[in-house]
Write an enzyme that holds these catalytic residues in place. Structure first.
Site, short mmCIF file in Angstrom:
data_model
loop_
_atom_site.label_atom_id
_atom_site.label_comp_id
_atom_site.label_asym_id
_atom_site.label_seq_id
_atom_site.Cartn_x
_atom_site.Cartn_y
_atom_site.Cartn_z
N ASP A 39 0.79 -1.23 0.00
CA ASP A 39 0.00 0.00 0.00
C ASP A 39 0.83 1.29 0.00
OD1 ASP A 39 -2.54 -0.72 -0.36
OD2 ASP A 39 -3.21 -0.44 1.70
N ASP A 261 28.73 12.36 -4.13
CA ASP A 261 28.26 12.43 -5.52
C ASP A 261 26.75 12.62 -5.44
OD1 ASP A 261 27.49 12.05 -8.15
OD2 ASP A 261 28.75 10.29 -8.47
N HIS A 349 29.89 11.40 -19.22
CA HIS A 349 28.71 10.88 -19.94
C HIS A 349 27.82 12.07 -20.24
CE1 HIS A 349 26.71 11.36 -16.05
NE2 HIS A 349 27.74 10.74 -15.51
N ARG A 397 37.07 11.53 -6.45
CA ARG A 397 36.46 11.84 -7.75
C ARG A 397 36.11 13.32 -7.73
NH1 ARG A 397 33.15 8.08 -8.08
NH2 ARG A 397 31.11 8.93 -7.47
#
Ligand code: GLY
Ligand code: MN
Ligand code: MN
Length: 428
Positions: A39, A261, A349, A397
């Site tokens: 639900d 990130d 990308h 990164r």
């Protein structure tokens, strides 16, 4: 709140798509609601291509494009349902608001489909769509109609209509953004970059990774952006060496780095940003060495990204630089490709409605070249999982979002401080 009338850009995109193949019939389904547990549903998020072609944001819709006309199938108005889930557009209103030639109840989809595909020479429909739970059942129903069409064409027919993936046609359109899309992404990037800069200032040892995610989202929501564009990663210490670490449930320790990130969506267009900084006040010597190397690659890619170069060229330049960096750090690289152990993903990308956005990287064996209006992430990284170096447990990164312009590119996430001295002065 329901929309009064959507921009004509959406209709123009449908017309452009149909012009790419005037003998074809294109079939698209919108997203469905997905049950989280009994639900209770995940928040609804429209399929990106469906949004791109319609701006229609209700579940269980379908779109057929044929003969220069748009046929939109929607849920009917239903008072009992609307008490629970809010007002729907319904059939008549959908036609007016979304500028389509025809609108129908979604219940009639498989009845109407045979007449819509009748004159077409081919069908564009994505089979085996991995983003859908019901793709096999749906494919079977669509193929039954398409193949039934063959028998209804009689003996002169030359076989079933081909069913082709619409992705290349859609990608061709989606990959170059118009000025409205660029403004939406610009805001997503600016708010997300400022949210990251805020986190750079408030992070303290002893906080939970998830607290940083919550602080980021609070900042983004206060600035008008409601949803993440993708599941955020907040990875303290060695967690950063797991590329898709999303548990975000550990305590941050002094002496470690934290890699974040995360990006927010603005009307479904997302930012995609990664920063890495010390949980304490300063980078250690080893952390700083790795960080500087990654930052140099990031800065070089920003210089190289411009119309006429390919994504593959950028990735290969990044790989060469990463290899040189690893050598200078004394990391053993027995094979030519050994760098991949420490830099296992691409340097970027396409970016847009999907974080890994629609777009062509290669066409007929040739690299697709960047054009103004395309968006690309710039995300070199270095990750040391094994114990073969003294850098074990460090993951860095640095990810920015680049808009390709006439002469080069614009870094849409430049509001986030990146230099070591800027970060360290934020950590005081
Ligand atoms: N956030 C996903 C990526 O950077 O590709
Ligand atoms: Mn990315
Ligand atoms: Mn990212």
């Amino acid at each position: 709140m329901l929309k009064q009338k959507v921009s004509e850009r959406f209709q123009a995109r449908r017309v452009q798509l149909m012009k790419q193949d005037t003998q074809a019939c294109f079939i698209f389904f919108g997203a469905q609601e997905i049950i989280r547990n009994f639900d209770s549903q995940y928040p609804f998020r429209q399929n990106s291509t469906f949004h791109y072609l319609t701006d229609f944001d209700e579940p269980n819709a379908a779109l057929v494009l044929v003969n220069g006309e748009s046929h939109l199938f929607v849920e009917e108005r239903d008072e009992a349902q609307e008490i629970w889930n809010g007002e729907r557009y319904g059939i008549e209103r959908a036609k007016v608001v979304f500028n389509v030639e025809y609108s129908y109840s979604i219940k009639s989809f498989y009845e109407k489909l045979p007449s819509l595909i009748k004159g077409a020479d081919r069908i564009f429909y994505q089979l085996n769509d991995s983003s859908r739970l019901d793709s096999l059942a749906r494919d079977q129903k669509v193929l039954r109609v398409v193949n039934g069409n063959h028998s209804s064409r009689g003996k002169g027919s030359i076989g079933n209509l081909p069913v082709l993936d619409p992705a290349p046609h859609v990608a061709e359109l989606r990959v170059v953004k118009d000025s409205v899309e660029i403004d939406l992404i610009r805001k997503a990037c600016s708010v997300s970059a400022r949210a990251h800069a805020h986190i750079q200032k408030i992070t303290k040892a002893g906080m939970l990774e998830s607290e940083l995610a919550t602080e980021l989202q609070y900042f983004m929501q206060k600035n008008g952006l409601q949803e993440w564009g993708y599941t955020p990663i907040v990875a303290g210490g060695a967690n950063a060496t797991t590329l898709h670490y999303v548990r975000n449930n550990e305590l941050l320790k002094d002496g470690d780095l934290v890699l974040i990130d995360a990006g927010s969506e603005n009307e479904l267009y997302t930012a995609d940003i990664t920063q890495t900084f010390p949980v304490g006040k300063r980078f250690s010597e080893n952390q700083k060495k790795i960080y500087q190397k990654v930052l140099e690659v990031n800065q070089e890619i920003t210089k190289l990204a411009k119309p006429g170069v390919s994504y593959r060229f950028l990735h290969s330049e990044a790989s060469v630089m990463i290899t040189e960096s690893l050598k200078s750090l004394g990391v053993p690289l027995p094979e030519k490709d050994s760098y991949r152990k420490y830099f296992p993903h691409g340097v970027g990308h396409y970016l847009g409605l999907d974080v890994h956005d629609a777009g062509i990287y290669q066409e007929h064996g040739k690299d697709y070249l960047l054009k103004p209006g395309m968006l690309l992430t710039n995300e070199p990284g270095l990750y040391f999982r094994g114990n073969e170096t003294s850098y074990q447990g460090i993951g860095v990164r640095i990810e920015d979002d680049l808009l390709i312009t006439e002469k080069g590119c614009e870094n849409l996430t430049r509001e986030l401080p990146r230099e070591v001295h800027e970060i360290e002065s934020n950590r005081n």
